[in-house]
Write an enzyme that holds these catalytic residues in place. Structure first.
Site, PDB file in Angstrom:
ATOM      1  N   GLU A  33       2.776  25.029   0.843  1.00 34.06           N
ATOM      2  CA  GLU A  33       2.886  24.034  -0.229  1.00 34.06           C
ATOM      3  C   GLU A  33       4.310  23.477  -0.300  1.00 34.06           C
ATOM      4  O   GLU A  33       5.277  24.221  -0.167  1.00 34.06           O
ATOM      5  CB  GLU A  33       2.550  24.678  -1.576  1.00 34.06           C
ATOM      6  CG  GLU A  33       2.632  23.695  -2.741  1.00 34.06           C
ATOM      7  CD  GLU A  33       1.781  24.129  -3.901  1.00 34.06           C
ATOM      8  OE1 GLU A  33       0.562  24.296  -3.712  1.00 34.06           O
ATOM      9  OE2 GLU A  33       2.338  24.316  -4.988  1.00 34.06           O
ATOM     10  N   ASP A  38       0.013  20.636 -17.113  1.00 28.25           N
ATOM     11  CA  ASP A  38       0.425  21.233 -18.385  1.00 28.25           C
ATOM     12  C   ASP A  38       0.498  20.140 -19.439  1.00 28.25           C
ATOM     13  O   ASP A  38       0.853  18.997 -19.134  1.00 28.25           O
ATOM     14  CB  ASP A  38       1.782  21.927 -18.230  1.00 28.25           C
ATOM     15  CG  ASP A  38       1.636  23.243 -17.476  1.00 28.25           C
ATOM     16  OD1 ASP A  38       0.604  23.916 -17.669  1.00 28.25           O
ATOM     17  OD2 ASP A  38       2.535  23.569 -16.679  1.00 28.25           O
ATOM     18  N   ARG A  45      -5.603  19.776 -14.269  1.00 22.66           N
ATOM     19  CA  ARG A  45      -5.376  19.169 -15.578  1.00 22.66           C
ATOM     20  C   ARG A  45      -3.904  18.836 -15.757  1.00 22.66           C
ATOM     21  O   ARG A  45      -3.542  17.780 -16.260  1.00 22.66           O
ATOM     22  CB  ARG A  45      -5.805  20.148 -16.683  1.00 22.66           C
ATOM     23  CG  ARG A  45      -5.727  19.528 -18.064  1.00 22.66           C
ATOM     24  CD  ARG A  45      -5.742  20.560 -19.155  1.00 22.66           C
ATOM     25  NE  ARG A  45      -4.519  21.364 -19.151  1.00 22.66           N
ATOM     26  CZ  ARG A  45      -4.269  22.322 -20.013  1.00 22.66           C
ATOM     27  NH1 ARG A  45      -5.167  22.625 -20.939  1.00 22.66           N
ATOM     28  NH2 ARG A  45      -3.138  23.010 -19.943  1.00 22.66           N
ATOM     29  N   ALA A  79       4.515  16.823 -12.998  1.00 27.47           N
ATOM     30  CA  ALA A  79       3.890  16.826 -14.322  1.00 27.47           C
ATOM     31  C   ALA A  79       4.106  15.460 -14.968  1.00 27.47           C
ATOM     32  O   ALA A  79       5.211  14.921 -14.917  1.00 27.47           O
ATOM     33  CB  ALA A  79       4.493  17.929 -15.175  1.00 27.47           C
ATOM     34  N   HIS A  86      -5.450  32.095 -17.356  1.00 27.77           N
ATOM     35  CA  HIS A  86      -4.621  30.956 -17.756  1.00 27.77           C
ATOM     36  C   HIS A  86      -4.035  31.254 -19.145  1.00 27.77           C
ATOM     37  O   HIS A  86      -4.744  31.748 -20.024  1.00 27.77           O
ATOM     38  CB  HIS A  86      -5.466  29.668 -17.792  1.00 27.77           C
ATOM     39  CG  HIS A  86      -4.635  28.458 -18.058  1.00 27.77           C
ATOM     40  ND1 HIS A  86      -4.337  28.027 -19.335  1.00 27.77           N
ATOM     41  CD2 HIS A  86      -3.982  27.614 -17.218  1.00 27.77           C
ATOM     42  CE1 HIS A  86      -3.551  26.954 -19.251  1.00 27.77           C
ATOM     43  NE2 HIS A  86      -3.329  26.687 -17.981  1.00 27.77           N
TER      44      HIS A  86
END
Ligand code: FAD
Length: 292
Positions: free
Chosen positions: A17, A109, A107, A51, A152
């Site tokens: 990654e 944060d 989704r 994000a 989570h």
């Protein structure tokens, strides 16, 4: 190539990654680092999505570059919670046009400024909505979702978390990638529970090599991961010596990966954090195993 095809084999693999630059000025150095990692010929590479979508353009630019130069299958991340439906649809279209076949549907944060706003007004509240949207698009994507062996942080308990995970998978995930963990037994326990709950898609374990002591606190804060005593001792003993800490952190991650392979998990995803030397060292530690 779709990741579902890669996961359909018996051979041990490594994937890596990377993350995109925050600004245009950082683009060239990130591009160079990710190209070095691509030269290791991993099974695939993933590129995270900033994000809030601020660095979204660079996610696709980095993914396109690696795919075209090195032919490495790419997994582009996409988050939705702080985006409008229109923006997300545009990103999906951009990925399709760039020939990206694999998308990690997240989704994201919840940004602080959104926390107290009326959630019924949000276009997206959960990743499952994005999974559905990708599935309904004409992109023919292989879709990944995130999962959390240690739960989570927003979930009340593991049963609730796994129930929601099942809904996300049923919406159209082809595979799941885990949050980082430092104790493989937590993963094996999680796998047992999700299989019992009827989640049958392949799970890719995500391993974070901790190569400096400062990373430890950040990693724990970000992921809430449990740090085994064996790992804490290693940081205590070597944390103040950067080279020794790097060597010990890589050895710890290598050991985790060998145990995962030995237990039948064939593709391990390494959070290589744009560090080609770390990715290369882990790969060389596993050279004979990866030939199998
Ligand atoms: P979801 O699957 O929507 O789950 C979020 C929470 O909501 C969970 O507690 C879940 O149980 C709960 N939930 C789900 N559906 C419902 C429902 N219907 N009702 C009530 N509760 C529900 N972040 C980035 O910004 N960029 C990245 O590139 C990125 N890559 C990541 C890669 C991996 C492998 C992982 C594990 C995480 C990544 N993240 C990334 C972080 C991720 O965005 C956050 O962990 C985020 O808080 C949750 O995203 P999710 O997709 O797991 O959300």
């Amino acid at each position: 190539m779709k990741i579902s095809e890669i996961l359909n084999t018996d051979k041990p693999y490594l994937s890596f990654e990377v993350f995109p630059p925050k600004t245009r000025s950082g683009f060239e150095s990130v591009k160079a680092a990710t190209e070095e990692i691509a030269k290791l010929r991993p099974s695939f590479m993933s590129v995270t999505y900033g994000a809030g979508g601020g660095t979204s353009k660079y996610t696709l630019d980095i993914a396109k570059n690696i795919k075209s130069l090195h032919g490495v299958p790419m997994l582009a991340h996409l988050t939705c919670v702080s985006s409008t439906r229109e923006t997300v649809r545009q990103r999906i279209e951009d990925m399709k046009n760039a020939g990206i076949q694999n998308v990690m549907a997240l989704r994201g944060d919840i940004p602080d400024e959104m926390r107290d706003s009326d959630r019924s007004q949000w276009d997206y509240r959960y990743a499952a909505q994005l999974v559905r949207e990708l599935k309904e698009s004409d992109g023919d994507f292989c879709i990944g979702g995130a999962c959390y062996p240690e739960i989570h942080p927003e979930s009340a308990n593991q049963r609730e978390d796994i129930k929601r995970l099942k809904e996300k998978v049923d919406a159209g995930c082809d595979f799941l990638t885990t949050q980082m963990f430092f104790d493989n037994n937590l993963l094996y326990n999680f796998l047992y529970k999700i299989r019992e709950a009827g989640i049958t898609v392949p799970v890719i374990p995500g391993i974070m090599p901790i190569t400096n002591a400062n990373q430890v606190e950040r990693a724990v804060k970000l992921s809430g991961s449990f740090m085994p005593q064996r790992f804490k001792s290693l940081v205590d003993r070597f944390g103040s010596d950067p080279n020794a800490m790097k060597q010990a952190g890589i050895a710890y991650a290598t050991d985790q990966i060998i145990d995962l392979y030995a237990n039948g998990l064939n593709n391990v995803h390494v959070y290589s954090m744009n560090k080609p030397e770390v990715a290369a060292k882990i790969q060389s530690n596993l050279s004979d195993i990866l030939k199998k």
